[in-house]
Design a protein around this motif. Structure first.
Motif: not given
Length: 151
Positions: A98-103
């Motif tokens: 779920d955190g990949l979009a922010a990265v």
């Protein structure tokens, strides 16, 4: 975040055009590519990855790939290609996918020129270093986001 110089990398893959809701249509096909490589006794040289070829607000054209030693002719749904050599802006993400979009957003915010033409990307890659079957705890997953810079 780092800039890395990478050599070209042959791989075997399958491709699909998906939405956020239908992403499993391509992401769940890594076993198919692994079996294809095993049937041909081709070595796997790295972790599985998704290569984003086209990204729009509505859909993604994506390849589910696995690095291999050499390019060989594909057949059926599996094809072979090569990730291009060059410089890549790279970030490692620890935790849930779920955190990949922010990265990815953080990488894209850098004042560099990416290898892209409109919604088409030369090499925009997510590499999955953790096998969920081996490590079910998503907080321990390790994923790399790498985006090729323009020459």
């Amino acid at each position: 975040m780092d800039i890395e110089t990478r050599a070209e990398q042959p791989y075997a893959a399958v491709k699909a055009t998906v939405t956020l809701e239908t992403f499993a249509k391509v992401a769940d096909r890594f076993p198919e590519v692994m079996q294809w490589l095993a049937d041909r006794e081709l070595p796997v040289l790295g972790a599985p990855f998704l290569r984003y070829l086209r990204v729009t607000a509505e859909e993604f054209e994506v390849e589910a790939g696995i690095p291999t030693a050499a390019g060989v002719p594909g057949d059926g749904a599996v094809f072979t290609s090569t990730l291009p050599a060059g410089q890549y802006l790279v970030a490692l993400h620890e935790g849930s996918l779920d955190g990949l979009a922010a990265v990815t957003d953080q990488l894209l915010a850098h004042a560099v020129r990416f290898d892209r033409d409109g919604d088409r990307w030369g090499a925009r890659i997510e590499t999955y270093f953790t096998d969920p079957a081996v490590e079910p705890d998503q907080s321990k997953w390790s994923t790399e986001v790498a985006i090729r810079l323009a020459d």
